[in-house]
Structures are given as C-alpha cells and as structure tokens.
Design a protein around this motif. Structure first.
Motif, PDB file in Angstrom:
ATOM      1  N   PRO A  55     -38.588  -2.193  46.498  1.00  0.00           N
ATOM      2  CA  PRO A  55     -40.040  -1.969  46.485  1.00  0.00           C
ATOM      3  C   PRO A  55     -40.388  -0.576  47.021  1.00  0.00           C
ATOM      4  O   PRO A  55     -39.680  -0.020  47.864  1.00  0.00           O
ATOM      5  CB  PRO A  55     -40.572  -3.054  47.430  1.00  0.00           C
ATOM      6  CG  PRO A  55     -39.500  -4.096  47.479  1.00  0.00           C
ATOM      7  CD  PRO A  55     -38.215  -3.354  47.323  1.00  0.00           C
ATOM      8  N   LYS A  56     -41.488  -0.045  46.532  1.00  0.00           N
ATOM      9  CA  LYS A  56     -41.917   1.296  46.944  1.00  0.00           C
ATOM     10  C   LYS A  56     -42.305   1.355  48.417  1.00  0.00           C
ATOM     11  O   LYS A  56     -42.326   2.432  49.015  1.00  0.00           O
ATOM     12  CB  LYS A  56     -43.105   1.744  46.083  1.00  0.00           C
ATOM     13  CG  LYS A  56     -42.745   2.028  44.626  1.00  0.00           C
ATOM     14  CD  LYS A  56     -41.765   3.189  44.510  1.00  0.00           C
ATOM     15  CE  LYS A  56     -41.482   3.523  43.037  1.00  0.00           C
ATOM     16  NZ  LYS A  56     -40.478   4.616  42.921  1.00  0.00           N
ATOM     17  N   GLN A  57     -42.619   0.195  49.021  1.00  0.00           N
ATOM     18  CA  GLN A  57     -42.987   0.185  50.448  1.00  0.00           C
ATOM     19  C   GLN A  57     -41.803   0.504  51.363  1.00  0.00           C
ATOM     20  O   GLN A  57     -41.977   0.703  52.565  1.00  0.00           O
ATOM     21  CB  GLN A  57     -43.567  -1.167  50.858  1.00  0.00           C
ATOM     22  CG  GLN A  57     -44.859  -1.536  50.160  1.00  0.00           C
ATOM     23  CD  GLN A  57     -44.573  -2.483  49.003  1.00  0.00           C
ATOM     24  OE1 GLN A  57     -43.703  -2.222  48.175  1.00  0.00           O
ATOM     25  NE2 GLN A  57     -45.302  -3.585  48.957  1.00  0.00           N
ATOM     26  N   ILE A  58     -40.586   0.524  50.812  1.00  0.00           N
ATOM     27  CA  ILE A  58     -39.403   0.841  51.610  1.00  0.00           C
ATOM     28  C   ILE A  58     -39.129   2.342  51.516  1.00  0.00           C
ATOM     29  O   ILE A  58     -38.856   2.867  50.431  1.00  0.00           O
ATOM     30  CB  ILE A  58     -38.167   0.053  51.118  1.00  0.00           C
ATOM     31  CG1 ILE A  58     -38.396  -1.449  51.245  1.00  0.00           C
ATOM     32  CG2 ILE A  58     -36.922   0.478  51.886  1.00  0.00           C
ATOM     33  CD1 ILE A  58     -37.276  -2.301  50.666  1.00  0.00           C
ATOM     34  N   GLN A  59     -39.215   2.992  52.646  1.00  0.00           N
ATOM     35  CA  GLN A  59     -38.885   4.416  52.728  1.00  0.00           C
ATOM     36  C   GLN A  59     -37.709   4.586  53.687  1.00  0.00           C
ATOM     37  O   GLN A  59     -37.686   3.995  54.766  1.00  0.00           O
ATOM     38  CB  GLN A  59     -40.084   5.230  53.216  1.00  0.00           C
ATOM     39  CG  GLN A  59     -41.219   5.327  52.197  1.00  0.00           C
ATOM     40  CD  GLN A  59     -40.804   6.101  50.952  1.00  0.00           C
ATOM     41  OE1 GLN A  59     -40.388   7.258  51.035  1.00  0.00           O
ATOM     42  NE2 GLN A  59     -40.916   5.466  49.790  1.00  0.00           N
TER      43      GLN A  59
END
Length: 345
Positions: A55-59
């Motif tokens: 997911p894009k929320q994981i950086q």
C-alpha cells in the motif's frame, strides 16, 4: 493520520506493515539497507521478502531517527540477535514515549532472556511491564495476501495490550489479548525448535505418524519448560502454542521447517543457513532451550536431540533411533502435575 514505525523490513515486518496500512495508519517501515528502502518507496515492492504490492501508506526509511519521529507506536520485528543493538540505538533516538510492541519469536542464548526482557534492558525509558508482544500462527505470505489470520497480543499492562489489539485488528486479522507474556513469548519461540524437528522428519522421508508424534511430544516439552518458568500451561493450548505449532510444523512457508528439511536431507548447518538467506530463529532457540532445560532440570529429549544435530554434528537418523528407544513411560505423567496446579483454584 496516526503514525506507526515498523523496525525490520523482512517478510514478517512487511506483512504487519500491510495490516497497519489497511487500518489507515501512516506506516514507516525501517530497514538498515538504503537500497531496500529505495525499492519500497519507488516501486511499492519488497521482492526479496514478500511478493505482493505494498500500500502507498507504507514509506520506507533507512535512518532510524526519522522513522520513529512523532510515532504513536513502534513495532519491533528484527531477528533476536539484532534486538539489543537496535533497541540501544532506538533508546538514543527517541524524544517521546510511544507504545513498544514486538513480534520477534526467539530467546537469547547465554542470558536465556525473552525478547521483552531484552527490550526493557536496552531502553532506559521502558519497563518490562510497558512492552507488548504479538504472536500466533501467522505466515507472512498469507498475511500479506489478507488471508484470515488470528494472533494474540500480550502485556502485563492490560491497557497497552488493548491498544495493540485496536491497532491491528481488522476483518482479515483477528487479535485476542492475554496477560501471560511469559507463555505467549515462550510459545512463539520454542515452537521453532519443534518446526526444525518436523522439517528434519520430512527430510528423512518419515510420514505423518512421526510428525504427529513429534508435534504432540514437542508440545509436552514446551509446556513443561514454560510452566517451570512461570507461564500458564493453558497458554500453550492457544494460538501462540498449539496454533503456532501446527502452522509452523506443517507448511513449506515456515523457514524453520525448510531449514530442518534440508538438514534431514543431509545438508550441514552452515550450508543450510547460507541457503536460507534469512534468520532461522529455531537454531539459536534450540541452544537457549537446552540451557534452560539443564538449568530448570526439565526433561526435553526432542530439544536435546536437535541440539546434537545442530551443534554436535550427530546424524538425524541416529537421534530418531535414540528417541524411539527411550525408557517406557506413562504419557500423562509429563503434564498432569502442571495441569492440576494451574486449575486447582
């Protein structure tokens, strides 16, 4: 958006990051490898460890201080051998007091300490009672695919356990709570020993009868040792006990099973660990559990047999012969005293 740091970008850390991202959190996944962080941020993949789109929320971060800045919780998912180093560095980088949760399944040889004890020793601002452990039958590959999974979170501090439950629980990841940290941590760590044995059994070409006996008698060993160290025997009948034993001893997803399978086929330990390329916690835990058994005067024939295979270069088939030709016993003798004690009130 609430921020959560996950320290350790292996398969399990990545899978739990997906759970947290699905729950709407801003997830900061820390790795000490800059190239790995760049892959996660550029491609939303972590191909070496988990073959799913992230997911894009994981950086991803490779600088620890930036990863943990202003987070409300920190999830530690590094191998046991790295816990002290990472937590010592973390203690120097933190300028606030987030909840600390760990999902590492192991015991430190020599000191014979559980991961929660190691964390509290290395982090001055945290007591043992502050730590939460997450454990249970949970292959990272299946969690990453949002397949139904159930785990337990445990802490002496019931509020912290409830916080962790709320943090992780969703429609595909069910979370129970417990206050028996000793039992939950030991169940998660010691089952890796039995998983090595199950892999060896399969590598030797033995069948389901042998594996069923190994798992059942392995549970008896785990319970005996755990009860002697203050755990409730009933914890070993739950998710981090029987549940984790089943999933780890019967699946090729389990790296402990895979390592044992190679040993059973005749590979040497050094070659097996090199081929695995990831931590095999059961190896270190076998050494620690053998020390525990001697210290507590607890009989653990399977664990001691595995110790001979791993560290004394004994042929696995010879160990099986020794186990099968032990003195006759009454099966319930092993557990009845602990069960009576636990249920007496």
């Amino acid at each position: 958006m609430q921020k959560v740091a996950v320290l350790g970008a292996g398969s399990w850390g990545t899978a739990l990051s997906i759970v947290l991202a699905d729950n709407g959190y801003d997830v900061r996944l820390w790795t000490h490898r800059r190239q790995q962080a760049e892959e996660i941020n550029s491609n939303s993949t972590n191909e070496k460890y988990l073959q799913v789109k992230l997911p894009k929320q994981i950086q991803a971060y490779y600088e620890l201080e930036k990863a943990v800045a202003d987070v409300s919780a920190i999830l530690i998912v590094v191998p046991t051998k790295a816990i002290r180093e990472v937590c010592s560095e973390l203690s120097n980088k933190l300028h606030h007091h987030p909840t600390i949760i760990h999902a590492t399944k192991g015991i430190e040889p020599e000191s014979l300490k559980r991961v929660s004890q190691l964390i509290s020793e290395e982090m001055d601002a945290y007591n043992y009672d502050d730590i939460v452990v997450l454990s249970g039958p949970s292959h990272a590959e299946e969690v990453g695919e949002r397949q139904p999974t159930t785990v337990t979170v445990s802490s002496v501090n019931e509020q912290n356990a409830a916080f962790a439950q709320d943090l992780f629980i969703n429609e595909s990841f069910r979370v129970y709570t417990s206050t028996d940290m000793v039992g939950i941590e030991l169940g998660g760590a010691l089952k890796n020993i039995i998983a090595l044995g199950a892999g060896i059994s399969d590598g030797l070409g033995y069948g389901d009868n042998a594996k069923a006996a190994l798992i059942t008698r392995g549970l008896a060993e785990i319970t005996r040792l755990g009860a002697s160290l203050g755990a409730s025997p009933l914890s070993f009948l739950g998710l981090p006990g029987v549940g984790d034993l089943i999933v780890t001893c019967t699946s090729t997803h389990s790296r402990n099973w895979r390592a044992g399978n190679l040993l059973g086929k005749g590979y040497k330990l050094g070659d097996v660990l090199e081929q695995m390329g990831m931590a095999v916690e059961g190896v270190r835990t076998t050494k620690a559990a053998s020390q525990f058994a001697h210290q507590q005067q607890i009989e653990m024939p399977i664990t001691n047999g595995l110790h001979k295979v791993l560290f004394e270069d004994m042929n696995p088939r010879d160990v099986v012969d020794q186990l099968m030709n032990r003195n006759k016993r009454e099966e319930m003798d092993d557990l009845s005293a602990f069960i009576r004690t636990d249920c007496s009130d």
